[in-house]
Design a protein around this motif. Sequence first.
Motif, PDB file in Angstrom:
ATOM      1  N   HIS A   1       0.844  -1.231   0.035  1.00 28.69           N
ATOM      2  CA  HIS A   1      -0.029  -0.053   0.106  1.00 28.69           C
ATOM      3  C   HIS A   1       0.797   1.161   0.058  1.00 28.69           C
ATOM      4  N   VAL A   2       1.741   1.449   0.883  1.00 24.57           N
ATOM      5  CA  VAL A   2       2.659   2.555   1.046  1.00 24.57           C
ATOM      6  C   VAL A   2       3.423   2.781  -0.106  1.00 24.57           C
ATOM      7  N   ASN A   3       4.043   1.813  -0.648  1.00 25.62           N
ATOM      8  CA  ASN A   3       4.974   1.501  -1.567  1.00 25.62           C
ATOM      9  C   ASN A   3       4.226   2.213  -3.114  1.00 25.62           C
ATOM     10  N   ASN A   4       2.896   1.864  -3.120  1.00 28.02           N
ATOM     11  CA  ASN A   4       2.268   2.005  -4.321  1.00 28.02           C
ATOM     12  C   ASN A   4       2.124   3.375  -4.500  1.00 28.02           C
ATOM     13  N   THR A   5       1.562   4.180  -3.075  1.00 27.46           N
ATOM     14  CA  THR A   5       1.591   5.688  -3.034  1.00 27.46           C
ATOM     15  C   THR A   5       2.736   6.195  -3.263  1.00 27.46           C
ATOM     16  N   GLU A   6       3.932   5.746  -2.819  1.00 26.93           N
ATOM     17  CA  GLU A   6       5.267   6.572  -2.928  1.00 26.93           C
ATOM     18  C   GLU A   6       5.795   6.495  -4.293  1.00 26.93           C
ATOM     19  N   ARG A   7       5.648   5.378  -4.990  1.00 27.96           N
ATOM     20  CA  ARG A   7       5.869   5.222  -6.269  1.00 27.96           C
ATOM     21  C   ARG A   7       5.158   6.195  -7.457  1.00 27.96           C
ATOM     22  N   TRP A   8       3.812   6.103  -6.978  1.00 25.35           N
ATOM     23  CA  TRP A   8       3.122   6.970  -7.650  1.00 25.35           C
ATOM     24  C   TRP A   8       3.457   8.581  -7.680  1.00 25.35           C
TER      25      TRP A   8
END
Length: 248
Positions: A214-221
């Motif tokens: 979840h957090v990685n997805n937000t950070e990547r975006w």
Amino acid sequence: MSLTDKAIKQIRELIGSGALPPGSKLPPEQDLAAQLGLSRNLAREAVKALAVARVLEVRQGDGTYVTSLQPSLLLEGLGGAVELLQGDAGALLDLMEVRRLLEPVATALAATRVSDADLAEVKRHLDAMRDARDDVEQLNLHDAAFHRAVVSATGNETLLTILEGISGRTLRARVWRGLVDAQASGRTLAKHEAIFEALAARDASLGQAAALLHVNNTERWLRQHLESTNSVRDETPVIRKAEDRQAS
């Protein structure tokens, strides 16, 4: 180092040495200044600064006391400091990186400690997120409350305070994302449902993996978006507008 900084250091040393333990009352200003070899003005300024930092508590008509010095109290100022990092893409990405390092581990710990009452609280915010999926502002408010409930389940107030301190800035990123990406709400719900299911199963590894995704997805975006715009400055009016609507 300024004279005020030196005065602050002297009082902190008294506290650190145990001469002024948590809960103890400081000598009157004049006596404190004489004890430390300071002017009364310097002693007063040092006390004010330490009161802002939650090291001291000034009680009108009673005197000045050392606080409990609990980490959760001393770290409360973190959020205010974080909010000063406006318009800095690097700082925002650093905060997202800190969240990525801490939140998955906190979720794993929560899975081993979560009570039925804790789980019900997490589910309450998840249900509210489902109901608010078409309202970006409400969705983000319940998103933040969901994560707070998860970390609260660890019983670790220090960890909770630290993550709460950085969530203000990262919440802005989530608001920003919701405003520019109409598909974000569905993906956000799916990620939170996975976290809840891991907690319900009391599965630490699954919880850590779900939170990391979840957090990685937000950070990547966020990284991709910042790279495409080459500046975080365009974020400010959009986010401020969203925050104004939340406050109204």
